[in-house]
Every structure is written in C-alpha cells, then in structure tokens.
Scaffold this motif. Structure first.
Motif, short mmCIF file in Angstrom:
data_model
loop_
_atom_site.label_atom_id
_atom_site.label_comp_id
_atom_site.label_asym_id
_atom_site.label_seq_id
_atom_site.Cartn_x
_atom_site.Cartn_y
_atom_site.Cartn_z
N GLY A 157 0.73 -5.61 -5.61
CA GLY A 157 0.83 -4.19 -5.92
C GLY A 157 1.04 -3.88 -7.39
N LYS A 158 0.95 -4.89 -8.25
CA LYS A 158 1.10 -4.66 -9.69
C LYS A 158 -0.13 -3.93 -10.21
N LEU A 159 0.07 -2.88 -11.00
CA LEU A 159 -1.03 -2.13 -11.58
C LEU A 159 -1.48 -2.79 -12.88
N LEU A 160 -2.75 -3.17 -12.93
CA LEU A 160 -3.27 -3.83 -14.12
C LEU A 160 -4.02 -2.88 -15.03
N LEU A 166 0.82 -1.21 0.00
CA LEU A 166 0.00 0.00 0.00
C LEU A 166 0.86 1.26 0.00
N HIS A 167 1.94 1.25 0.77
CA HIS A 167 2.82 2.42 0.83
C HIS A 167 3.35 2.79 -0.56
N ALA A 168 3.57 1.78 -1.40
CA ALA A 168 4.18 2.03 -2.71
C ALA A 168 3.17 2.50 -3.75
N LEU A 169 1.88 2.28 -3.51
CA LEU A 169 0.87 2.56 -4.54
C LEU A 169 0.80 4.02 -4.98
N PRO A 170 0.78 5.00 -4.06
CA PRO A 170 0.68 6.39 -4.52
C PRO A 170 1.76 6.77 -5.52
N GLU A 207 3.98 6.90 3.76
CA GLU A 207 4.30 5.68 4.50
C GLU A 207 3.34 5.41 5.66
N ARG A 208 2.08 5.78 5.50
CA ARG A 208 1.09 5.51 6.55
C ARG A 208 -0.28 5.37 5.91
N PHE A 209 -1.23 4.84 6.66
CA PHE A 209 -2.63 4.78 6.22
C PHE A 209 -3.50 4.40 7.41
N ASN A 210 -4.79 4.66 7.30
CA ASN A 210 -5.77 4.27 8.31
C ASN A 210 -6.68 3.20 7.72
N LEU A 211 -7.04 2.21 8.52
CA LEU A 211 -7.98 1.18 8.12
C LEU A 211 -9.30 1.41 8.85
#
Length: 286
Positions: free
Chosen positions: A179-182, A149-153, A264-268
């Motif tokens: 994390g591969k973008l399709l 998730l950290h790498a997606l942006p 490098e962060r996120f909320n669930l």
C-alpha cells in the motif's frame, strides 16, 4: 505552474447569499505535436489536443503516446519541450521529437479512437484493438490485503493538496503490495491523470508495472483499463464504479478490477484471487 486559480463565488445558504473568495481547478488545452521522420527530412504533425490541468505535461504526452502504441521505450524520444509561438498558446503546445527510426502508423492511430459507452456494438472490436497492442493477458504475482485497499482512499486524499482546495481534480496513484504510494498525479481529466502517471513510470523505466497497482479517484471507464493494460498493471482499483465494457476488458486482460473502494468496502469484478482470500474469510467470519 499552479493547479488552482482564484475565483469569486456567491455562497447561498437558505435565504442568504455571501460573496467570498474561492479556488477552482485550472483547465487549459494542451496540443501534442510530433516531430518525426529521417534526420534529413523531419516533419511535424499535431496528434492530440486534450483539456488538462497544467503540470507534468511531458509525462502526460509520454503516457499518451505509449498507451497509443506510438512509443515503446525511452530511446524512442529525442526531446520533449513546450513550444512558444504566440502569447495565446504559451505553455500549451508540446512538441515531442521522435527518434528517426520510429515509424508512426498514422492510419492505425486515426482508427484507434476507442468508442464510448454510447456504442452498443463496438465492445468486442474495442477489446480486440487493445489486444493487438498488448502481449496478451497479464501474468503477475501481485496480491494485496483488503486492509491495504481500505487505506488507499485516505492515503491518496492526504496527498491531494489541490483537490483539498478545489474538489475538482482527479488522482491516479501507483502503489505496491504493502500500500505504499510511489507516484501520484492529479488532473482535471481522469485519463490525463493516468497518462501522467504512466508517463512518469515510462520515463523511469518501470514498465511493465507488473508488481504494482493503480488507484483512481473516480469511476473506471474502458479507456482507463486500456491504458493500464498496456502498462502491464495487474490491479486497478477506484473509488467509483466501473462500466460494463471496463469489466469485460479487465477480464480479457487478466487484470483485477476493484470498484467502490471506500468506507471499508469494495467490489471485485475480475481476478479476485489477487486479494488475500484467507484474510477476506477471516474478516467475513468476525
């Protein structure tokens, strides 16, 4: 069709002003019309007008029609093409011909305008309306690592060439557990970008998207959760914040909702078990 248009701007810095060329995101209306009815009595009726960035219009229409419950499979569509009536509307009217067997519930469609956050009493009714169109809570064996998730942006931003020029386009991206973008689609409207993405997946027979996640470049409104739920998406992540009704709907859907995915962060906000708990613990311990 270009996603950007030239413009002249006056850049002001302190007390000085400088004229310079610039680029802005293109915004034009798209009218979606339906051709429907038996073969011997075809009819035409407009179903929606949306402000969008031109490009992938067919996918936008298919994604919209699918998430509104009008079509269910590729064979429901006979054709999808732009209409040319006059120079003012060239390229901005799209007609979707439905198979004669498809019955459109116009009364339900007109009622199915999901209310905005300004309505304080409609949350439960909104969720119930969506649940009536879905097979129920999402059951999917899909999980990701926090590092994914950290790498997606950054990965999504690298693909947004038009955004790099204008700063005015939203993105919706489909990613797998690694994390591969399709797929990635851009539009000036957040919901249009997601409709384009779902429409593309619909046309490739990928639905339901039970083994994929969707990443959004903006905030998460309830309509984006609704569209993702109908497409069977188990994991919805975004750079921005979710609304209260978006969180409530995600919980009802059994969908993992991640917000503030940046730096490098996120909320669930729901179904946190789809993020590798052991990895989270190891990160927290360091």
């Amino acid at each position: 069709m270009s996603l950007v248009a030239p413009a002249t701007v006056w850049k002001v810095s302190g007390e000085s002003r400088t004229e310079a060329p610039d680029l802005v995101a293109v915004e034009e209306p798209l009218e979606i019309r339906l051709g429907f009815g038996p073969a011997n009595d075809r009819q035409q009726r407009p179903v929606s007008v949306t402000m969008r960035t031109p490009g992938h219009d067919e996918e936008l229409a298919m994604g919209f029609l699918f998430t509104e419950g009008i079509i269910q499979q590729r064979t429901d569509i006979v054709s999808c093409r732009h209409c040319v009536q006059d120079s003012q509307k060239e390229g901005n009217v799209l007609r979707v011909e439905l198979h004669p067997s498809v019955v459109v519930d116009w009364a339900r469609l007109e009622r199915n305008t999901f209310t905005s956050s300004s309505c304080g009493l409609c949350g439960k009714a909104t969720i119930e309306a969506v649940m009536a169109l879905t097979p129920g809570p999402i059951q999917a064996d899909f999980s990701v690592k926090p590092t994914t998730l950290h790498a997606l942006p950054g990965r999504v931003r690298e693909t947004q060439r038009a955004f790099a020029y204008t700063g005015g386009l939203h993105a919706a991206a489909l990613f797998d557990a690694d994390g591969k973008l399709l797929l990635i689609r851009e539009d000036i409207g957040r919901h249009n970008a997601l409709d384009k993405l779902i429409g593309a997946a619909f046309w490739q027979n990928w639905l339901p998207l039970s083994q994929f996640g969707v990443f959004l470049s903006g905030r998460i409104g309830v309509e984006l959760v609704q569209k993702s739920w109908l497409a069977g998406v188990p994991f919805l992540a975004a750079v921005g914040a979710p609304s209260s009704l978006a969180v409530q709907m995600a919980q009802e859907a059994g969908m993992t909702l991640a917000g503030f995915v940046r730096d490098e962060r996120f909320n669930l906000y729901s179904e946190p078990e789809r993020v590798d708990e052991q990895v989270v613990r190891e990160i927290s311990a360091t």
